[in-house]
Design an enzyme around this catalytic site. Sequence first.
Site, PDB file in Angstrom:
ATOM      1  N   LYS A  56      -2.540   8.921  -0.192  1.00 32.48           N
ATOM      2  CA  LYS A  56      -3.274   7.666  -0.373  1.00 32.48           C
ATOM      3  C   LYS A  56      -2.414   6.527   0.133  1.00 32.48           C
ATOM      4  CE  LYS A  56      -6.940   5.536  -1.748  1.00 32.48           C
ATOM      5  NZ  LYS A  56      -6.851   4.735  -0.515  1.00 32.48           N
ATOM      6  N   LYS A  88       4.559   4.444  -6.022  1.00 34.33           N
ATOM      7  CA  LYS A  88       3.582   3.563  -6.660  1.00 34.33           C
ATOM      8  C   LYS A  88       2.501   4.362  -7.378  1.00 34.33           C
ATOM      9  CE  LYS A  88       2.322   0.221  -4.085  1.00 34.33           C
ATOM     10  NZ  LYS A  88       1.665  -0.553  -3.000  1.00 34.33           N
ATOM     11  N   LYS A  95       0.656   6.569   4.605  1.00 33.99           N
ATOM     12  CA  LYS A  95       0.475   5.254   5.221  1.00 33.99           C
ATOM     13  C   LYS A  95       0.219   5.443   6.702  1.00 33.99           C
ATOM     14  CE  LYS A  95       0.677   0.893   3.745  1.00 33.99           C
ATOM     15  NZ  LYS A  95       0.193   0.399   2.452  1.00 33.99           N
ATOM     16  N   THR A 119      -5.629  -6.170  -5.719  1.00 31.69           N
ATOM     17  CA  THR A 119      -4.173  -6.255  -5.558  1.00 31.69           C
ATOM     18  C   THR A 119      -3.654  -7.576  -6.101  1.00 31.69           C
ATOM     19  OG1 THR A 119      -4.362  -4.896  -3.564  1.00 31.69           O
ATOM     20  CG2 THR A 119      -2.260  -6.005  -3.942  1.00 31.69           C
ATOM     21  N   ASN A 121      -5.240 -11.686   1.252  1.00 33.25           N
ATOM     22  CA  ASN A 121      -5.974 -11.031   0.176  1.00 33.25           C
ATOM     23  C   ASN A 121      -5.148 -10.863  -1.089  1.00 33.25           C
ATOM     24  OD1 ASN A 121      -8.634 -10.151  -0.148  1.00 33.25           O
ATOM     25  ND2 ASN A 121      -8.012  -8.015  -0.170  1.00 33.25           N
ATOM     26  N   SER A 126      -8.794   1.415  -5.705  1.00 32.57           N
ATOM     27  CA  SER A 126      -9.153   2.396  -4.684  1.00 32.57           C
ATOM     28  C   SER A 126      -9.409   3.763  -5.323  1.00 32.57           C
ATOM     29  CB  SER A 126      -8.037   2.524  -3.642  1.00 32.57           C
ATOM     30  OG  SER A 126      -8.115   1.488  -2.688  1.00 32.57           O
TER      31      SER A 126
END
Length: 436
Positions: free
Chosen positions: A90, A114, A126, A210, A241, A369
């Site tokens: 993820k 994380k 990523k 976030t 964002n 998410s």
Amino acid sequence: MSALPGSDYAKARIAGLSYLNPAAPEPWASFVEQIERVRPYLGDLERWIETLKHPKRTLIVDVPIERDDGTIAHYEGYRVQHNLSRGPGKGGIRFHPDVTLNEVMALSGWMTVKNAAVGLPFGGAKGGIRLDPKSVSKGELQRITRRFTSEIGIIIGPDRDIPAPDVGTNEMTMAIMMDTFSMNRGGTATGVVTGKPIALGGSLGRREATGRGVFITAREAARHLNVPLEGARVVVQGFGNVGGIGARLFHESGARVIAIADHAATLVNEAGIDIPAALAHVAAKGSLAGFAGASAIDIEDFWRLECEFLVPAALEGQITPQRAEGIRTRIVVEGANGPTTPAADDILRNRGILVVPDVLANAGGVTVSYFEWVQDFSSFFWTEDEINDRLERIMVGAFNAIWQIADEKQVSLRTAAFIIACHRVLEARAERGLYP
């Protein structure tokens, strides 16, 4: 991890420095050092620590497209799956001219930590393309996104690796990726990405998640340190964002946001900036340039402003040892990934400045998410209030667990978060064993 011979980035790598910030070590080197700091706390799991210093899978792809003028252009893209011991990969997709494999490797590693730190059933991944999205047309950007998705399609999927938006990408990028993957698969697969438009299975609250997580962890840190939010001075680097939403929530809580910065302007107003007006300006103009509600300030002076909260929410490697020496704040809340180098981390800790680390502070996005992914699988969707309530519980619970470990072992919040995460990842690795 090669670069073009003779390029500025290649020269920087030879020197062991980051092209994004010559005063900072490369992102992957920072990540490995953070992992090494956890070694004394792993016990029997220490025998598995090298797992975390070797990405499971690294894919480098060529992304050729026909440009609007008929010429052929090539872009370099990456997808790195750092660790899949606890679940599918993820992590976001970044479109930025400074994207490198080294950076993407580090970002994937931070995603592993994380996700484990907040207890999500994901591994870390990523991706990115070395590209300035503003340098191509809308049609060209769509063709780049579709070709990139097709190239990495061999390793992504709803139960394998789930991309999401990051710097330079957005909901429409995810819509195009989902459509491309679905067309190649021969059936709609909404769960292959998160951060999608609501009409395509996206989750309410995802866009703000976030920044909301940044605010929640800042509020919890303030509570532990008896720092009142009302009237607190806040400085925010990055006004997209993450930084923009975080600044809005600070503003709504009664805090005074005195400085904001993006790629085009660095601004200060000691009396407090009208954040809704600044957000409206960015929505209309594309950046903070020309915003009349604050005065321009030099970027180095920005880092030395006296405040209660400093929120770096741009790119990695921003708080260097030199900047750490001059920072005057009570709490640093890392909205960006990897904004503080290990050496700078030590300086801030020695100066009594609390750092709420990225692997906790900006985990709100991946948490929602996760909610989106679950909703897509079940085809049952929650209200925004339900999403925010669930996010609040997970973020506060993770913060308290990390604070307790930091207090027990007398380590930083970052090291405490890595201790919890590395135990979870390496325990899963040990239980699964090695195949063959």
